[in-house]
Scaffold this active site. Structure first.
Site, PDB file in Angstrom:
ATOM      1  CG  HIS A  11      -1.974  -1.045   1.214  1.00 47.28           C
ATOM      2  ND1 HIS A  11      -1.690  -2.389   1.363  1.00 47.28           N
ATOM      3  CD2 HIS A  11      -3.324  -0.969   1.053  1.00 47.28           C
ATOM      4  CE1 HIS A  11      -2.811  -3.096   1.320  1.00 47.28           C
ATOM      5  NE2 HIS A  11      -3.816  -2.253   1.134  1.00 47.28           N
ATOM      6  CE  LYS A  58       8.274  -1.393   0.603  1.00 44.32           C
ATOM      7  NZ  LYS A  58       8.137  -2.260   1.810  1.00 44.32           N
ATOM      8  CG  ASP A  88      -2.317  -7.628  12.337  1.00 42.53           C
ATOM      9  OD1 ASP A  88      -2.457  -6.437  11.990  1.00 42.53           O
ATOM     10  OD2 ASP A  88      -3.168  -8.257  12.997  1.00 42.53           O
ATOM     11  CG  ASP A  91       9.274  -6.572   5.992  1.00 40.13           C
ATOM     12  OD1 ASP A  91       8.356  -5.725   5.991  1.00 40.13           O
ATOM     13  OD2 ASP A  91       9.985  -6.779   6.991  1.00 40.13           O
ATOM     14  CG  PHE A 148      10.293   5.278  -0.681  1.00 40.60           C
ATOM     15  CD1 PHE A 148       9.908   4.452   0.360  1.00 40.60           C
ATOM     16  CD2 PHE A 148      10.786   4.698  -1.848  1.00 40.60           C
ATOM     17  CE1 PHE A 148      10.025   3.073   0.254  1.00 40.60           C
ATOM     18  CE2 PHE A 148      10.896   3.320  -1.964  1.00 40.60           C
ATOM     19  CZ  PHE A 148      10.512   2.505  -0.905  1.00 40.60           C
ATOM     20  CG  ASP A 199      15.839   5.916  -0.603  1.00 36.27           C
ATOM     21  OD1 ASP A 199      16.187   4.894   0.033  1.00 36.27           O
ATOM     22  OD2 ASP A 199      15.126   5.853  -1.627  1.00 36.27           O
TER      23      ASP A 199
END
Length: 216
Positions: A16, A20, A47, A76, A162, A165
């Site tokens: 979301h 990314k 979760d 991840d 983002f 960075d």
């Protein structure tokens, strides 16, 4: 043997996070896939109860694959700072809070480094780590990891990318990820099979297993 995703195949990017998603669109462009995202499909965010990057990537990929009935790719990733014993690590996004305030998260890291007297470059070593998981409904998952070493700078530099960075200076470079274009940051060379960013390095390993030859 894992079946390859061919050009035109539909793939859900299990995120979301708009930043990314942009990076995945760039990385996946040579493969001609029909991309959508968990956010665009309105899928709930599971979760993240794993204790490693790999566990959380699998949780997200399997949740998106099962909810959509389509292959799903999740990552991840995060920043591990040596002087902070690997923090923020798997909590990298959570350090930014519900409003995704990475300026505040970067300031927190800087404050904690200063509290430990970590002001010289050798004391500010860090790594970006990415775990990728490609899940197919009712099938095995393909999982890989990639990392890139670097040093943290202050103040933040650049407005590209983002997350963390702007404070991450990759080893062997004089510009932060925040000062690099997407092409420079990932540095993907499909002919040579190498890349610069943590996500690119993981993605190259995954592509060799799961995708048809890229269109160069």
């Amino acid at each position: 043997m894992t079946s390859l995703l061919l050009p035109g195949s539909r793939l859900v990017v299990a995120t979301h996070n708009d930043g990314k998603l942009r990076e995945f669109r760039e990385l996946l462009k040579p493969f001609g896939l029909d991309l959508t995202s968990a956010g665009e499909l309105g899928l709930p965010e599971p979760d993240e109860t794993g204790t490693t990057f790999a566990e959380n990537a699998r949780i997200k990929a399997e949740a998106a694959a099962n909810a959509s009935g389509l292959p799903a790719l999740a990552d991840d990733s995060g920043l591990a700072v040596l002087a902070l014993w690997g923090a923020p690590g798997i909590f990298s996004a959570r350090w930014a809070g519900p409003k995704k305030d990475f300026s505040g998260a970067m300031q927190r890291i800087e404050d904690e480094l200063h509290a430990r007297g970590a002001v010289e470059p050798p004391q500010r070593r860090a790594a970006f780590i990415a775990a990728l998981c490609l899940a197919r409904p009712g099938d095995e998952c393909d999982e890989v990891e990639g990392f890139v070493l670097g040093t943290l700078v202050w103040p933040p530099r650049g407005t590209e990318g983002f997350g963390y960075d702007p404070v991450f200076l990759p080893e062997g470079h004089d510009r932060t990820f925040g000062e690099m274009s997407a092409d420079e940051k990932h540095g993907v060379d499909w002919k040579e099979g190498h890349g610069l960013s943590h996500r690119a390095r993981a993605f190259i390993a995954l592509a060799g297993r799961c995708f048809a030859e890229p269109r160069l």
